[in-house]
Structures are given as C-alpha cells and as structure tokens.
Design a protein around this motif. Structure first.
Motif, short mmCIF file in Angstrom:
data_model
loop_
_atom_site.label_atom_id
_atom_site.label_comp_id
_atom_site.label_asym_id
_atom_site.label_seq_id
_atom_site.Cartn_x
_atom_site.Cartn_y
_atom_site.Cartn_z
N ALA A 1 59.93 -23.36 20.05
CA ALA A 1 60.49 -24.16 18.55
C ALA A 1 62.10 -23.96 18.65
N VAL A 2 62.63 -22.88 19.26
CA VAL A 2 63.89 -22.92 18.95
C VAL A 2 64.90 -23.01 20.34
N GLY B 1 50.86 -26.53 15.28
CA GLY B 1 51.52 -26.22 14.09
C GLY B 1 52.57 -25.50 13.88
N VAL B 2 52.30 -24.37 14.59
CA VAL B 2 53.46 -23.32 14.33
C VAL B 2 54.85 -23.84 15.08
N ASN B 3 54.59 -24.54 16.04
CA ASN B 3 55.91 -24.86 16.80
C ASN B 3 56.54 -25.89 16.04
N VAL B 4 55.74 -26.84 15.36
CA VAL B 4 56.39 -27.86 14.73
C VAL B 4 57.01 -27.37 13.61
N LEU C 1 57.80 -32.72 21.52
CA LEU C 1 57.19 -32.20 20.28
C LEU C 1 58.29 -31.35 19.43
N SER C 2 59.06 -30.50 20.16
CA SER C 2 59.95 -29.67 20.06
C SER C 2 61.14 -30.14 19.38
#
Length: 450
Positions: free
Chosen positions: A161-162, A75-78, A298-299
């Motif tokens: 994520a970045v 959830g944090v990644n998304v 996902l990322s």
C-alpha cells in the motif's frame, strides 16, 4: 520504515513507477509458483504417487477455506493506501494495528476449522479412500500454520500500500529456499511424507511472517507497528470488510465454479485430466505476471484517490491496461509457440501433450483479456467499490461459465467448447467492468483537489 522502499504514487511519471512497483510483485508470484512446484516434485519423486495425489487434492479445499480471509487483505491494502495518500497518519496507524489483529484472529479461527473439518470436507469432495488419510494429515499440519500465513499476507498488503514491493520479494526468496531445503530433509532424510512437506511450508512461512512483522516494528511514524497498540478499531474493521469481504467471497465462489469445470474435464478421462493439469501449470505463470498489474493498479488507484489526485486515475488505468495487454500477449503467445516443449516438461506421453496443447492454444492466444478484466476490477476497488465488481464477476465469469456448461457444452460436448467458455466470459465481464468504472468515475471530480 526506510524511505527508500516507499513510493509516492501521487506524482511523477506513471509508467515508470508502475513498472518499478509491479516487477517485484511479478517475481514474487513466479518464485512462489516455482517453490510450490518444488513441493510437488519432492513429494512425487520421493514419497510416491499416493502422497502426490494427497497434496494435489487439497488445493481447491484450501483455497475455498482461506479465500475470504485473503480477501480481507485486499481491503487492508486499499484502506492503508487511501489514508497514506491522504496523509492521515493516525488512520494509517489504526488500520495497520487493526489489520495485524485481524490476521492473527482469522488465522486462529482457520486452525480450528482445519483440525475439525478437514476429513469431513475431503470426504464430501469424494477424495478416494487410499488418499484421504494422507490428505487429512497434510491439511491439519498446513492449517496449524494459518496464523503466520495470514500475518504474512496482511503484512505484505500493508507494505504494498505504501509502495514497498521489494522487501516482500526478499522475504519470500529467503522463505522459499528454506522451504525447499526443509522439504528434502523432512521427506528424504526423516521419511515424514506429506506431513514433512506441510511442516516445511509452515516453518518457511514463520520466517517470512517474522521478517514482515520485524519490518513493520522497525518502521517510523505512522507505519510503525507496536504490540502494545494492538487493538481492533470498529470503524476501520468495517471499512476493511466493505472492500475485502466481497473480494474474498468472489474468490471462494470462483473456487466452487472451478470445481464444476474440473468435473467436466474429468468426464473425458485421466489422459485429458493430465493434459489439462499441465496447461494449467503453464498458465499459472502468465496469470501471476498479469495479476501483479491488478495489484499495482489497486495500490496506485487507492493512493491517488486518497490523495484526491483524481486527474491521474484514468491515466493509471489506461497505463495498466496497456502493460497487462503486452504481458499477456507476449507470455501467452510464447507459451503457445513453445507449447509442446513446455507441456513435454511435465509429461512425455504424446496424448497428454496433445490434450495439453488443446487447452494451451485457446488460453495462450486469449489470456490477455483476463488480465484486462482483472485490471479494471483493480480500479473499481481502488475507488472504494467492491460489492459491484464482485456481483459483475460472479455473474459474468462464474454464472456465464455454469450456463455455458449446461447449454453450449451439452450441445457440443468437446474440450474445445468447454475451454472457449473462458475467453467468452472474460470479454463479457471486462466489458461490464468498463461500463461500471465509467459510471462510478463520473461521481468524482476530473481534476485534482487540494
């Protein structure tokens, strides 16, 4: 953060960036498996078979207890990727500080669970009396390090994520080497047995978590983490939980279903169990390589969705499916072709090799379908939907396999029949995920939005 480690996933060639992003992820997973293998080898060779059994018997329980919290890191990644793609810097910062706070709180909660529930849960699992004391010691020491283990997982999710998958690989490499060295010192020199292996793991995780935290604290702009700004934003927590909790619950329930399948394998005796274990170890490398494409999808999907680059979302999925299919087929068929030699690394017993090949034959040829299934889930979660793929996966994979065990497996009671439940469930579930993606995708524009 040094900009050279970041990646703009919302523009430029998709295939090249996917390969650049996923390769460090792949190497990180493979390194982790190699370091875990080193743990098993050290304890098995220098502490004895009981200690080896004690460490091995804790895997399913450990996964069951931590999967929900590891799911929150998804959830944090998304969320970070979506905000980063949308250039909402305040939201990125709030999400990062919320995520780090959650990681430490969940880690402390797991410390308490590990100390209080380890022995009762191990007894409930039917852990043999001659092993349970060492298993309990291992879990209690291992779970004492949960705050840093959670911190590393959540911190790595932020970096992914970045677009930064390189530095988590560097951090893992350093920590892994330290882990192996400490294993040898604690077990051979100090005779610390299973406690030494667990302590080595915890101390190495302290290093990797510390490096990730330092990386975030030295970042610039919205990615900078500051201790004085640590707080939980209720709105960000809800959004993290909306995506992460279903992923965590899915992982936990998968662990339960795998216990049932393992029980079915156990009914064929210890030689069959040994052969099954060798094949599982080999498959782990294939799965890890394919799972890196799920993480990549996902990322990429999350960041493009946040940046309203809708035209790229379908191309990202098709590219990732193509890449994961090639990886799954090349590695799977290679494992099948070299099967007897690979299984022979784990055991020289011809019967163990024969049983190992029975499983590896089926998995090596069909494992790419599992990669396609997971990659589709990456797209759906990247679009902000997590409950739906959880329900589909639990019904299509877990539910189908349980139904198979009580019907088809009862009618044809063989390991081959049992193993065939896997590719059958992957194909059915992947088809269902594809339908879900196509339905969800229609809710959003086909073209980019400014």
């Amino acid at each position: 953060m040094n900009r050279k480690y970041e990646m703009d996933m919302c523009s430029g060639p998709i295939l090249g960036k996917i390969l650049i992003f996923s390769l460090p992820l792949m190497l990180s997973g493979i390194l982790q498996l190699l370091f875990n293998a080193a743990d098993v080898i050290v304890v098995g060779r220098y502490a004895g078979s009981q200690s080896l059994a004690a460490v091995g018997s804790t895997g399913a329980l450990t996964n069951l207890l931590i999967n929900i919290f590891i799911g929150l890191s998804v959830g944090v990644n998304v969320l970070v990727a979506q905000y980063y793609g949308a250039k909402k810097e305040k939201d990125v910062s709030e999400t990062i500080h919320t995520a780090i706070s959650i990681s430490l709180i969940s880690g402390l909660f797991l410390v308490i669970v590990g100390q209080l529930a380890a022995e009762p849960l191990l007894k409930l699992m039917g852990t043999p009396d001659d092993v349970i004391r060492k298993s309990t010691i291992y879990i209690k020491v291992y779970f004492a390090g949960m705050p840093v283990i959670m911190l590393y997982n959540f911190g790595s999710a932020i970096l992914r994520a970045v677009g930064d998958t390189k530095r988590p690989l560097y951090f893992l490499t350093v920590a892994g080497v330290v882990n192996v060295v400490l294993n040898l010192i604690f077990v051979i020199v100090f005779n610390m047995d299973v406690a030494g292996v667990a302590l080595a793991t915890v101390l190495s995780q302290v290093i990797s978590a510390g490096l990730v935290l330092r990386c975030l604290m030295k970042s610039e702009g919205c990615l900078k983490f500051s201790m004085k700004n640590m707080r939980i934003s209720s709105s960000k927590l809800r959004r993290i939980a909306r995506v992460g909790l279903p992923a965590g619950v899915q992982g936990a329930i998968f662990s339960i279903s795998n216990v049932l399948i393992q029980s079915s394998v156990n009914s064929f005796g210890s030689i069959a169990m040994a052969g099954n274990t060798t094949s599982q170890n080999i498959e782990g490398f294939i799965y890890t390589a394919m799972n890196s494409i799920y993480q990549t999808n996902l990322s990429f999907t999350s960041q493009n969705f946040g940046g309203r680059k809708y035209a790229r979302i379908n191309r990202i999925l098709l590219t990732c499916i193509g890449v994961v299919t090639v990886i799954g087929l090349v590695l799977g068929l290679s494992a099948f072709g070299l099967g007897e030699r690979l299984v022979g690394i784990y055991s020289s017993d011809p019967e163990v090799i024969r049983y190992g090949m029975r499983r590896l034959t089926i998995f090596g040829i069909t494992y790419f379908t599992c990669g396609i299934m997971d990659t589709l889930v990456g797209s759906i979660r990247g679009l902000g939907y997590s409950v739906l793929p959880m329900c589909v996966s639990l019904a299509g994979a877990c539910g189908f396999r349980v139904l198979w065990i009580y019907t088809v497996f009862q009618w044809s009671h063989s390991l081959t029949t049992l193993y065939l439940s896997y590719p059958a469930s992957w194909i059915i579930t992947a088809t269902a995920h594809l339908i879900c993606f196509l339905v969800i995708r229609k809710k959003f524009p086909k073209e980019d939005q400014e």
